[in-house]
Every structure is written in C-alpha cells, then in structure tokens.
Scaffold this motif. Structure first.
Motif, mmCIF file in Angstrom:
data_model
loop_
_atom_site.group_PDB
_atom_site.id
_atom_site.type_symbol
_atom_site.label_atom_id
_atom_site.label_comp_id
_atom_site.label_asym_id
_atom_site.label_seq_id
_atom_site.Cartn_x
_atom_site.Cartn_y
_atom_site.Cartn_z
ATOM 1 N N VAL A 162 -14.847 38.720 -5.822
ATOM 2 C CA VAL A 162 -14.843 39.968 -6.593
ATOM 3 C C VAL A 162 -16.263 40.314 -7.056
ATOM 4 C CG1 VAL A 162 -13.951 41.121 -8.664
ATOM 5 C CG2 VAL A 162 -12.481 39.555 -7.371
ATOM 6 N N ILE A 163 -16.952 39.307 -7.561
ATOM 7 C CA ILE A 163 -18.297 39.540 -8.100
ATOM 8 C C ILE A 163 -19.245 40.035 -7.001
ATOM 9 C CG2 ILE A 163 -20.345 38.307 -8.994
ATOM 10 C CD1 ILE A 163 -18.334 36.686 -10.746
ATOM 11 N N ASP A 164 -19.166 39.394 -5.844
ATOM 12 C CA ASP A 164 -19.989 39.851 -4.716
ATOM 13 C C ASP A 164 -19.763 41.321 -4.437
ATOM 14 O OD1 ASP A 164 -21.434 37.626 -4.187
ATOM 15 O OD2 ASP A 164 -19.986 36.781 -2.745
ATOM 16 N N ARG A 165 -18.486 41.672 -4.420
ATOM 17 C CA ARG A 165 -18.113 43.048 -4.106
ATOM 18 C C ARG A 165 -18.673 44.001 -5.169
ATOM 19 N NH1 ARG A 165 -12.678 44.402 -4.670
ATOM 20 N NH2 ARG A 165 -12.188 42.198 -4.549
ATOM 21 N N VAL A 166 -18.536 43.654 -6.427
ATOM 22 C CA VAL A 166 -18.972 44.522 -7.517
ATOM 23 C C VAL A 166 -20.495 44.694 -7.527
ATOM 24 C CG1 VAL A 166 -19.221 44.586 -10.042
ATOM 25 C CG2 VAL A 166 -16.988 44.150 -9.022
ATOM 26 N N VAL A 167 -21.198 43.584 -7.324
ATOM 27 C CA VAL A 167 -22.671 43.660 -7.359
ATOM 28 C C VAL A 167 -23.184 44.464 -6.161
ATOM 29 C CG1 VAL A 167 -24.814 42.318 -7.278
ATOM 30 C CG2 VAL A 167 -22.897 41.534 -8.693
ATOM 31 N N ALA A 168 -22.564 44.245 -4.976
ATOM 32 C CA ALA A 168 -22.977 44.981 -3.781
ATOM 33 C C ALA A 168 -22.764 46.479 -3.945
ATOM 34 C CB ALA A 168 -22.216 44.458 -2.559
ATOM 35 N N ALA A 169 -21.718 46.828 -4.671
ATOM 36 C CA ALA A 169 -21.378 48.246 -4.828
ATOM 37 C C ALA A 169 -22.270 48.927 -5.870
ATOM 38 C CB ALA A 169 -19.901 48.392 -5.202
ATOM 39 N N ASN A 170 -23.010 48.147 -6.657
ATOM 40 C CA ASN A 170 -23.825 48.746 -7.722
ATOM 41 C C ASN A 170 -25.260 48.202 -7.696
ATOM 42 O OD1 ASN A 170 -21.628 50.247 -9.443
ATOM 43 N ND2 ASN A 170 -20.791 48.190 -9.068
ATOM 44 N N PRO A 171 -25.999 48.453 -6.600
ATOM 45 C CA PRO A 171 -27.329 47.850 -6.468
ATOM 46 C C PRO A 171 -28.305 48.324 -7.550
ATOM 47 C CG PRO A 171 -26.939 49.506 -4.752
ATOM 48 C CD PRO A 171 -25.639 49.309 -5.456
ATOM 49 N N LYS A 172 -28.208 49.604 -7.943
ATOM 50 C CA LYS A 172 -29.146 50.144 -8.931
ATOM 51 C C LYS A 172 -29.025 49.407 -10.263
ATOM 52 C CE LYS A 172 -29.338 54.607 -9.779
ATOM 53 N NZ LYS A 172 -28.858 56.013 -9.604
#
Lengths: 100, 495
Positions: B442-452
């Motif tokens: 989940v964390i990977d997905r969330v961080v990847a989706a919010n690079p800024k």
C-alpha cells in the motif's frame, strides 16, 4: 428537697404547653414541691454499688421482622383531627421554613 | 455590583479572614433507613403516598399502643456502624426526647441519648487525591417526624413520614472549611448508598443536614460560641450556608461584637440565614429511658451476619484503584462515586486477561461506555454491554486485531445490537492490517502516486508526513496498523 421556684414552675408550664394563672402557679408550685419531696425520700436511699435500673423486667428488646402491614384508612386515621384540609391535618401556623 | 465582582470580592475577603480565623464545623446528618416498614410499627415506608395514608395507632401515638422495633432498621444501622469503624454497644438504649410539635403526635420522639448504638467512628473524605479522616462522635437510632407545610396562617401536617427509621450521624467538630463540610456530606451520601442503607435522595429528604459552626483565632484551643444552621439539604446549600455563616461570625467579631448562641434557618433563595425565634427553640427535651423499650442487645451472631455481608468500602477501593491498577486520581474518584460503577470496573478487571490494563480499562469504561449510557440517561446497572464483552473488545485493540479508532466504532455497534465484538470485526472485515508485506504494498502505491509530496517531505516539510499516513488509512479503510504504518513510511520516504 428544695421548693420549686416560681420561675421553674413557669418553665415547666411552658414546656408542657399549659397556661397557668398566677394563683395556679402558686398552687401547682406547692403541689409539685410535695411530689418532689417523695423523690427526696427515694433519693435518700444509699445506692452505692447498685447499678441503675431503667426497666422493671430483665428482658432484652424484642425485634419484629420488617414486614409492612396495611395502614389505617385515612378517614380512620384523621378521625381525631380537629381541623382538616382534604387529607391533611390543619394546625395553627408554625414558623415558616422550620420543617424538620 | 455585578455578581462576578461581588463573588470575587467576597472570595478575597474570605481568604484574608481565614489567615486569622479558623472555622470549626460539626455536622449532624439524618439518614432515613431503607426499610419497608416503620421503625416501631408495621405501617409501610413509602415516599409520595397520599397524605396521611401511612399511619397506624403506634404512629399516631394512640394510648395503649406499644412500639416494637424493626430488625432491619437495626441491621442497616449496624452496617453503617461497622463501615465507619465505630464501637458498637452490646447494649444500647432508647430514650424519649420530649417536645410538642404537630409533626409528633406522641409528644416525644423515640431516640437514643446517653447510650447510643455506635460511638467513635469515622468517615473518610476524598479531598484532592488523598483520604482525609473525619471522626464521628456517634451514630444513633431514632424515628422521623411527620412533615409540616406552611400555608399562610396555617400549617398542614402529613404524618406519612412519622415513624420512619433514621440514623443520626454526628461528626466531631473537626471540619475546617465549607468545602470540607460539603465533602463530608458527599462522602456520607456515597457510603450509605454504597452499603444500600438508604437511597439518600436529598430531594426526598432521605438525607438531611444541620451544621454547628463556630470560629476561633488560629492557634487557639478553646472553641468559640457556635450557632446551629438548619435546613441545609443539598451539597451546595451546605457549602453556601456554612461559608456564609463563617463570614458572618468573623465580621461580627472583627467589628467588636459577640456571636450569639442560636439556631438559624438557611434561606437558599435569599442566600442568607436568619435566627429562629428564640421561643421556638426554648426546648428542654427532658430525655429519659423509654420504659416501653428494654435495652437493645447486639449479640455476636447478629454482628457476624453484618460483617460477612459488608462490601469493600469506597475509600479502600479509591486507594486500591490507584495503587494496584495505576488509575489517575480523577478516574479512581469517579469510579468510587457510585457502587455500581466500582462494581462494574471490578468485573471488568476480573474478566480481563493480564493485570496491566487498568488505565486502558478505565478509559474505555469511563469514556465510551459511560458516554453512551449518559446519552441515554441510563445507569451503569442498565448497561447493555456486560463487563466481559467490553473486555473482549479491549483485548482486540490491545492485541492489534483492530485499531483504537475502529474499536470505538465496534463498541458503538455492540452497544446498540449486543453482537459480540469479534463477530462484528469479522463481518465488517475491519481487522487491522499488521502484515508488513501488505502494508509495504500500500505504501509503495501511495508514495508512487504522490511524487511531489514525497519530494516536499524529503526537503523538510514535516507536515506532509500526516498526508501520507492519511492516504494509507484511506487506501485501507482505516485498517492499517498505525505504528507500523509510521515506521514503514519513514523508511520508504527516506527520513
């Protein structure tokens, strides 16, 4: 035993809620003095080492079970009341706020 | 003067005066005993019955009647005697207290005088976080009088209350402030309710208080002239009336006057007391042993029965909750304010595995359970959630099956439906995700989706950390294990 003073007789009358005229105060005072003299006779007995007795019969207090029984009907209970307001007894005003 | 300023001025005046003067207060508290029938006859005891419907020839003082004492009244009084650590007289005696008043048809009240049932006990007050012990001079048995109501030029008399059994609890004159006087009343109120001696409903007159108040210079041993305050039948009135009387006496003495020994009536509406007319208190009660009532004997068998039934007392539990279960003072005090609360907490502790959860158990009980009960105006004894069920829910939070936040939702549902917490958790699929691999995903997905945001956080914008936690919770419907989520997020975000 000393005679009762007039003031003592007046106090006794007040406590007993009796209104006594001056001549009655004199008469009652002397009658009470006679009665007190009888106690003087009793008081003269030497009671050293005799434990005080407050009951003539040496029994312990009887206890009853806490079972309620029917109360008197209100009409019966109030039959002797001099004045009523509904089911309440009416008496001359007592000082306000002094209910206890 | 606006009320607020007046109050503050009074407060300051009081503080200054109390540096010089010491108040000495003794309380006399009447407590109706919760028997079914009257003290000396079998008429029923009941509040709110139609006027004069609860009398019998004994209550009415008819000639030829004889009083027979109620065993239950004795047992209740003995319970209080034992709970206050009093010396119990093996033989005590009833006495007649004579006075004429319409509420007392016999012309005397049956009371106890020179040989009361209990002497030299004490009541434990909770003052701040500590126990303060106030000594008692005596506790004695007596009968209540009827009730007078004043209506213009006449008074109305209702004799339903006449003959109801009472104990009079007399404190030693060692209460030293109005707050402490009110606290004494609260402690006694708590104790008699705890022991189920009395409902002690002050609005029904089941607990009533008179106060003896005097002042003396600090350091002085001798007691000053005292006044007796009557008609102070609520915790607030006790405090207000006593405080008012302390101030009144100090002002008299400081302006060169002398306090008169008198009985004063508290008027709660006016917030002041006034002397009773002296003729009304010109009483000489002419006590003598009641010839109708032989000595009251308390034997070992009776005492044994009382001792066996005595519960652990509020002050003892107050200390146990802090020492043994690590509770905060306020929580411990709340729990012992009511026997039902304390018993529930004890049941919760018993039901709960391990013995290190005291604070957590108290938290859930006082916040969630009491919150829900209060919202419905219910007592703890009416709780739809048994202690074992609440414990089962807390176990789920403690072992990480669900988060605390989800736990509150599960509690609300258990409270409403009675369904077992674990069953609700499984049905709703809200088990906490504590599996590291699942959380990484989940964390990977969330961080990847919010690079800024990830760059921003790395550059020092701390508040963005909360943003990521929020995103993970959103993705998992709040099920992600919060502490694991924080740890893993820090690793993933690089600081």
């Amino acid at each position: 035993m000393a005679e009762l003073t007039r003031k003592e007789v007046e106090e006794l009358a007040l406590l007993a809620r009796l209104h006594l005229e001056p001549d009655e105060l004199d008469r009652i005072g002397s009658e009470l003095g006679t009665i007190l003299a009888y106690f003087g006779t009793i008081a003269a007995v030497d009671t050293t080492d005799v434990p005080p007795m407050t009951h003539a019969v040496p029994v312990d207090l009887a206890l009853r079970a806490d079972d309620p029984a029917p109360s008197l009907p209100v009409a019966e209970a109030l039959r002797g009341a001099p004045k009523r307001d509904g089911d309440l007894i009416v008496v001359p005003a007592i000082i306000p706020g002094s209910e206890s | 003067m606006p009320e607020q300023i007046e109050k503050q001025t009074k407060q300051t005046e009081m503080e200054r005066m109390l540096e010089t003067w010491e108040p000495v207060i003794g309380l006399e508290v009447h407590v109706q005993l919760a028997t079914r029938s009257k003290a000396f006859s079998p008429s029923a005891c009941e509040f709110g019955a139609p006027a004069n419907s609860l009398t019998d020839p004994v209550v009415l003082g008819m000639p030829g009647t004889l009083p027979v004492f109620n065993r239950a009244a004795l047992e209740l009084a003995l319970k209080l005697g034992v709970a206050t650590g009093s010396q119990i007289r093996a033989r005590s005696r009833f006495a007649r207290k004579h006075y004429f008043y319409p509420d007392q048809p016999k012309g005397y009240q049956i009371s106890q005088y020179d040989e009361p049932l209990c002497e030299k006990g004490h009541v434990d007050l909770i003052v701040g976080g500590a126990i303060k012990r106030i000594k008692l001079e005596r506790i004695h048995l007596e009968e209540d009088a009827g009730k007078n109501t004043h209506v213009g030029a006449v008074s109305h008399v209702d004799l339903n209350r006449a003959g109801v059994p009472l104990v009079e609890v007399v404190s030693a004159p060692e209460i030293t402030s109005a707050e402490e006087a009110a606290e004494f009343m609260r402690a006694l109120h708590r104790l008699v309710r705890w022991l189920e001696i009395s409902e002690a409903d002050m609005e029904k007159g089941q607990l009533r208080c008179d106060a003896n108040v005097s002042i003396r210079l600090r350091g002085e041993d001798r007691l000053g002239t005292r006044t007796e305050l009557k008609n102070i039948n609520s915790f607030r009135f006790v405090q207000n009336a006593v405080e008012n009387e302390i101030l009144r006496q100090i002002r008299i003495v400081e302006s060169g006057g002398r306090v008169t020994r008198e009985t004063r009536l508290w008027d709660a509406d006016l917030g002041q007391s006034a002397p009773m007319r002296s003729k009304e208190e010109a009483n000489d009660y002419r006590y003598f042993p009641d010839p109708d009532l032989p000595p009251l004997v308390v034997d070992g068998a009776l005492m044994g029965g009382i001792l066996k039934k005595l519960p652990e007392l509020p002050a003892a539990r107050f200390e146990r909750y802090q020492k043994q279960h690590g509770l905060a003072v306020d929580d411990a005090r709340t729990l012992v304010s009511d026997r039902g609360l304390a018993d529930y907490f004890d049941a919760l502790v018993t039901a709960h595995p391990g013995d290190r959860s005291g604070r957590m158990l108290a938290n859930w009980m006082l916040t969630e359970l009491l919150g829900a009960l209060n919202a419905e105006g219910k007592e703890i004894t009416q709780s739809p959630v048994p202690a074992a069920t609440l414990s089962a829910l807390i176990v789920l939070v403690e072992n990480g099956t669900i988060s605390g936040k989800i736990g509150k939702e599960i509690f609300a549902e258990t409270y409403q439906t009675g369904e077992a917490p674990l069953a609700i958790v499984d049905r709703r699929g809200v088990r906490q995700i504590s599996d590291e691999a699942a959380l990484w995903e989940v964390i990977d997905r969330v961080v990847a989706a919010n690079p800024k945001q990830a760059d921003g956080y790395l550059a020092g914008k701390d508040q963005l950390f909360g943003f990521f936690v929020g995103q993970v919770m959103k993705e998992t419907q709040g099920r992600a294990n919060p502490s694991m989520t924080s740890d893993l997020l820090r690793k993933r975000l690089g600081r």
